[in-house]
Design an enzyme around this catalytic site. Structure first.
Site, short mmCIF file in Angstrom:
data_model
loop_
_atom_site.label_atom_id
_atom_site.label_comp_id
_atom_site.label_asym_id
_atom_site.label_seq_id
_atom_site.Cartn_x
_atom_site.Cartn_y
_atom_site.Cartn_z
N CYS A 31 90.66 145.95 -20.43
CA CYS A 31 89.51 145.57 -20.84
C CYS A 31 89.67 145.45 -22.37
O CYS A 31 89.95 146.14 -23.15
CB CYS A 31 88.62 146.95 -20.58
SG CYS A 31 87.07 146.94 -20.98
N ASN A 32 89.22 144.21 -22.64
CA ASN A 32 88.85 143.91 -24.00
C ASN A 32 88.19 144.74 -25.03
O ASN A 32 88.35 144.75 -26.08
CB ASN A 32 88.55 142.46 -24.21
CG ASN A 32 89.69 141.36 -23.64
OD1 ASN A 32 90.32 140.84 -24.35
ND2 ASN A 32 89.57 141.12 -22.46
N THR A 33 86.91 144.96 -24.49
CA THR A 33 86.00 145.71 -25.12
C THR A 33 86.51 147.15 -25.42
O THR A 33 86.59 147.70 -26.40
CB THR A 33 84.75 145.93 -24.42
OG1 THR A 33 84.24 144.78 -23.66
CG2 THR A 33 83.59 146.47 -25.13
N TYR A 38 80.46 147.53 -20.10
CA TYR A 38 80.87 148.30 -21.37
C TYR A 38 80.32 147.39 -22.52
O TYR A 38 80.36 147.97 -23.63
CB TYR A 38 82.32 148.43 -21.59
CG TYR A 38 83.05 149.68 -20.94
CD1 TYR A 38 82.20 150.36 -19.86
CD2 TYR A 38 84.33 149.81 -21.08
CE1 TYR A 38 83.08 151.43 -19.33
CE2 TYR A 38 85.04 150.82 -20.38
CZ TYR A 38 84.35 151.73 -19.65
OH TYR A 38 84.91 152.72 -18.94
N GLY A 39 80.25 146.18 -22.40
CA GLY A 39 80.22 145.11 -23.43
C GLY A 39 79.05 145.22 -24.49
O GLY A 39 78.92 144.93 -25.22
N ASP A 64 89.61 149.71 -16.43
CA ASP A 64 88.56 148.61 -16.95
C ASP A 64 87.27 149.33 -16.66
O ASP A 64 87.19 150.25 -15.83
CB ASP A 64 88.95 147.43 -16.14
CG ASP A 64 87.70 146.17 -16.67
OD1 ASP A 64 87.50 146.17 -17.90
OD2 ASP A 64 87.00 145.56 -15.66
N SER A 65 86.14 148.46 -17.10
CA SER A 65 84.62 148.91 -16.99
C SER A 65 84.53 148.74 -15.16
O SER A 65 83.67 149.44 -14.79
CB SER A 65 83.96 148.23 -17.46
OG SER A 65 83.92 146.91 -17.37
N CYS A 104 87.73 138.55 -22.06
CA CYS A 104 87.14 139.75 -21.41
C CYS A 104 88.00 139.52 -20.00
O CYS A 104 87.88 138.26 -19.30
CB CYS A 104 85.49 139.58 -20.91
SG CYS A 104 84.88 140.61 -19.69
N THR A 105 88.21 140.62 -19.55
CA THR A 105 88.99 140.66 -18.16
C THR A 105 88.28 140.36 -16.89
O THR A 105 89.01 139.92 -15.98
CB THR A 105 90.14 141.88 -17.88
OG1 THR A 105 89.04 142.99 -18.08
CG2 THR A 105 91.08 142.02 -19.02
N HIS A 106 87.14 140.26 -16.88
CA HIS A 106 86.20 139.71 -15.85
C HIS A 106 86.37 138.23 -15.66
O HIS A 106 86.21 137.63 -14.78
CB HIS A 106 84.78 140.20 -16.04
CG HIS A 106 84.46 141.62 -15.58
ND1 HIS A 106 85.14 142.73 -16.33
CD2 HIS A 106 83.89 141.97 -14.62
CE1 HIS A 106 84.65 143.66 -15.70
NE2 HIS A 106 83.93 143.35 -14.57
N GLU A 127 80.96 140.96 -11.04
CA GLU A 127 80.79 142.14 -10.31
C GLU A 127 80.04 141.97 -9.13
O GLU A 127 80.11 142.47 -8.11
CB GLU A 127 80.13 143.25 -11.36
CG GLU A 127 80.93 143.79 -12.39
CD GLU A 127 82.08 144.73 -11.96
OE1 GLU A 127 81.70 145.32 -10.95
OE2 GLU A 127 83.06 144.80 -12.68
N1 DGL Z 1 86.09 143.71 -18.69
C1 DGL Z 1 85.93 144.31 -19.80
C2 DGL Z 1 86.39 143.46 -20.96
O1 DGL Z 1 87.51 142.96 -21.12
C3 DGL Z 1 84.47 144.88 -19.87
C4 DGL Z 1 83.42 144.06 -19.29
C5 DGL Z 1 81.98 144.90 -19.58
O2 DGL Z 1 82.25 145.83 -19.05
O3 DGL Z 1 81.11 144.66 -20.16
O4 DGL Z 1 85.68 143.24 -22.13
#
Ligand code: DGL
Length: 271
Positions: free
Chosen positions: A76-78, A45-46, A13-14, A183-185, A153
């Site tokens: 990570c979804n992105t 990443y988003g 993931d990011s 988003c996995t966050h 974060e």
């Molecule tokens: N956790 C990531 C996701 O699922 C990335 C979030 C990010 O870095 O912007 O999209």
């Protein structure tokens, strides 16, 4: 020739967001060794261009392959939106993303078919959830929530700031009965989002459904680790290790030895 089943599974993931998927994988596949890479030097990443995120995903996957993983979970979804299915075609090991399992889980949970999707700018703009859900007959509302990732974060997911930001993003929502944490966050914000959305809205996160798909496929391919003991979890981090572990501890892990990794130069893009 090493026994592939005993090799670790790579997960990335990011940043710390993929730890929600890592925890679900550990519950579902307790004998599996897991090698997690958090690209904290380049989070988020988003809000980056999708072709850049695609290159990050390829670079990290090649690093994990170099370290002998038998498969890769794009937690990570992105990165899933940016790189799949091309990454799966490119790599010599199985690759799983988090989007399809999340779509399936939301369609199962929703009673009215009115489904909200919260995600990064990249994921929402790519419409990876909305298009799949609408093809299945759902009505969707997609909302990019770029401030959520730095809040998670920073380890302040359950704070007044998080609550204010959630209210801000959700103020113009139509009636919904299900919201996908795309988003996995975001599962770290579950308590905050539940308060903002009220008790009648179901929250769907793809961690458990992704882990179930990975477990099913590993068993079917004869690649699942069979024990006897628990698998080990190791972490690779592109940014500061101490602050990564600090946030990972707040989120509840899973923890394990962590080291800094320098990623090699980009592999050339396949033509
Ligand atoms: N956790 C990531 C996701 O699922 C990335 C979030 C990010 O870095 O912007 O999209």
């Amino acid at each position: 020739m090493p026994d592939l089943a005993t090799q670790p599974l790579g997960v990335f993931d990011s940043g710390v967001g993929g730890l929600t998927v890592l925890a679900a994988l550990q519950r579902e596949l307790p004998h599996e060794s897991l090698l997690y890479l958090g690209d904290t030097a380049r989070v988020p990443y988003g809000s980056k261009p999708m072709d850049m995120v695609r290159q990050f995903a390829r670079q990290i996957s090649h690093e994990l392959l170099r370290r002998g993983v038998k498969g890769i979970v794009v937690a990570c979804n992105t990165a899933s939106a940016a790189s799949l299915p091309a990454l799966a075609d490119e790599l010599p090991v199985p690759v799983w993303g988090v989007i399809e399992p999340g779509v399936a889980a939301a369609l199962e949970v929703s009673r009215s078919g009115r489904i909200g999707v919260l995600g990064t700018v990249g994921t929402i703009a790519a419409r990876v959830y909305q298009d799949r859900l609408e093809r299945a007959g759902a009505t969707t509302w997609g909302k990019a929530c770029p401030l959520f990732v730095p809040i998670v974060e920073e380890g302040i997911s359950d704070s007044d700031i998080a609550a204010l930001v959630a209210d801000y993003y959700l103020q113009d929502r139509p009636p919904l009965d299900t919201v996908i944490l795309g988003c996995t966050h975001y599962p770290a914000l579950t308590a905050t989002l539940r308060r903002a959305l009220g008790p009648d809205v179901s929250l769907v996160d793809s961690a458990d459904s992704t882990a179930a798909v990975v477990a099913r496929d590993l068993h079917a391919m004869g690649l699942a680790a069979t024990g006897p003991g628990p698998g080990e979890v190791r972490h690779l981090v592109t940014g500061d290790v101490a602050s990564y572990l600090h946030t990972a501890r707040i989120l509840g892990g899973p923890l394990g030895p962590a080291e800094r990794v320098e990623l090699g130069a980009f592999e050339p893009s396949p033509s």
